[in-house]
Design an enzyme around this catalytic site. Sequence first.
Site, PDB file in Angstrom:
ATOM      1  N   ASP A   1      16.179 -28.249  46.661  1.00 28.15           N
ATOM      2  CA  ASP A   1      16.028 -28.574  48.075  1.00 28.15           C
ATOM      3  C   ASP A   1      14.570 -28.761  48.484  1.00 28.15           C
ATOM      4  O   ASP A   1      13.649 -28.503  47.704  1.00 28.15           O
ATOM      5  CB  ASP A   1      16.700 -27.485  48.947  1.00 28.15           C
ATOM      6  CG  ASP A   1      16.384 -26.078  48.469  1.00 28.15           C
ATOM      7  OD1 ASP A   1      15.326 -25.885  47.829  1.00 28.15           O
ATOM      8  OD2 ASP A   1      17.179 -25.167  48.726  1.00 28.15           O
TER       9      ASP A   1
ATOM     10  N   ASN B   1      22.708 -14.518  53.466  1.00 27.86           N
ATOM     11  CA  ASN B   1      23.972 -14.968  54.066  1.00 27.86           C
ATOM     12  C   ASN B   1      24.869 -15.667  53.039  1.00 27.86           C
ATOM     13  O   ASN B   1      25.851 -16.299  53.403  1.00 27.86           O
ATOM     14  CB  ASN B   1      23.688 -15.907  55.252  1.00 27.86           C
ATOM     15  CG  ASN B   1      22.970 -17.191  54.813  1.00 27.86           C
ATOM     16  OD1 ASN B   1      22.697 -17.385  53.635  1.00 27.86           O
ATOM     17  ND2 ASN B   1      22.677 -18.057  55.768  1.00 27.86           N
TER      18      ASN B   1
ATOM     19  N   HIS C   1      23.991 -18.172  51.061  1.00 29.75           N
ATOM     20  CA  HIS C   1      23.727 -19.596  50.806  1.00 29.75           C
ATOM     21  C   HIS C   1      23.218 -19.825  49.386  1.00 29.75           C
ATOM     22  O   HIS C   1      22.660 -18.929  48.761  1.00 29.75           O
ATOM     23  CB  HIS C   1      22.788 -20.192  51.872  1.00 29.75           C
ATOM     24  CG  HIS C   1      21.336 -19.854  51.752  1.00 29.75           C
ATOM     25  ND1 HIS C   1      20.451 -20.038  52.792  1.00 29.75           N
ATOM     26  CD2 HIS C   1      20.581 -19.355  50.730  1.00 29.75           C
ATOM     27  CE1 HIS C   1      19.242 -19.686  52.400  1.00 29.75           C
ATOM     28  NE2 HIS C   1      19.287 -19.269  51.169  1.00 29.75           N
TER      29      HIS C   1
ATOM     30  N   GLU D   1      24.229 -23.650  53.676  1.00 28.19           N
ATOM     31  CA  GLU D   1      24.449 -22.464  54.511  1.00 28.19           C
ATOM     32  C   GLU D   1      25.951 -22.224  54.682  1.00 28.19           C
ATOM     33  O   GLU D   1      26.767 -23.103  54.364  1.00 28.19           O
ATOM     34  CB  GLU D   1      23.799 -22.689  55.886  1.00 28.19           C
ATOM     35  CG  GLU D   1      22.305 -23.028  55.840  1.00 28.19           C
ATOM     36  CD  GLU D   1      21.417 -21.814  55.549  1.00 28.19           C
ATOM     37  OE1 GLU D   1      21.919 -20.783  55.051  1.00 28.19           O
ATOM     38  OE2 GLU D   1      20.191 -21.915  55.797  1.00 28.19           O
TER      39      GLU D   1
HETATM   40  P1  PGA Z   1      14.545 -15.715  47.894  1.00 26.92           P
HETATM   41  O1  PGA Z   1      15.487 -16.877  48.418  1.00 26.92           O
HETATM   42  O2  PGA Z   1      14.517 -15.842  46.415  1.00 26.92           O
HETATM   43  O3  PGA Z   1      13.223 -16.013  48.515  1.00 26.92           O
HETATM   44  O4  PGA Z   1      15.152 -14.435  48.353  1.00 26.92           O
HETATM   45  C1  PGA Z   1      16.724 -17.073  47.833  1.00 26.92           C
HETATM   46  C2  PGA Z   1      17.505 -18.069  48.623  1.00 26.92           C
HETATM   47  O5  PGA Z   1      17.385 -18.057  49.871  1.00 26.92           O
HETATM   48  O6  PGA Z   1      18.249 -18.842  48.033  1.00 26.92           O
END
Ligand code: PGA
Length: 246
Positions: free
Chosen positions: A69, A138, A140, A145
């Site tokens: 992304d 959450n 995702h 999301e």
């Molecule tokens: P993080 O993000 O590794 O910074 O916790 C993971 C994500 O949001 O997919």
Amino acid sequence: MRPKIRVLPDYDALSLAAAEAVAERLRAEPEAVFLLPTGITPLGMYRRLVEMHVRDGLSFAGATFFNLDEYLGLPADHPASYHVYMRENFYGLVDADPERVHVPEGAAPDPEAECERYESAIREASGVDLCVLGIGRNGHIGFNEPGAPFDSRTRVVRLAETTRLVNAGDFEGGRAPEKAITAGMRTVFESREILLLASGANKARAVAAAAGGEISESVPASMLRRHTNTTFLLDREAASAVEETG
Ligand code: PGA
């Protein structure tokens, strides 16, 4: 179905195990296609991979890389862009071939066309051999999301407010963009192998919901339970709620 779950004692062990999975795939298939994450979690994995390159000569030159992304509207040289993150933490530190490195263009003049171009580039590379994912609090994956359709492809999405808050610190003024381009749920699901990394207690609930709750679009990572070659690589804290529910 439950995914394979490997619990490692701590973040370092998790990072090493993830790097080894990537290295193993690369040794077996030097031209493998990877779909890779950004965020805090994979930093240790990238550090280990860079070490393997410098110390052991592990080569990435034949491989093809896609990123999951990018924020919509950010040019590739914006300090909070995932282009910069990937260059500084991985692609710029190993022998990856710039021609085979792909990150969605957040500032593309026609974002819809960019999404189609990106999805076609993955298809033209014959699909993804190994996809490495983080997981949001959450649930995702990528920037898919809660509510993301399981059959979605690369597209423009609106970020959850919780995601924007968690990522706000990366932006001057403390406000993350409202939208992003993300590889879709289906794009991820079609990967031949998937590795989901999670570290820390603040991921425990999302991991438990993904690994053991209902398979539902409200917990995007739960879709991985329908995939036949997915491993959840967790440290003890991230795994704590999974173990409790057995
Ligand atoms: P993080 O993000 O590794 O910074 O916790 C993971 C994500 O949001 O997919």
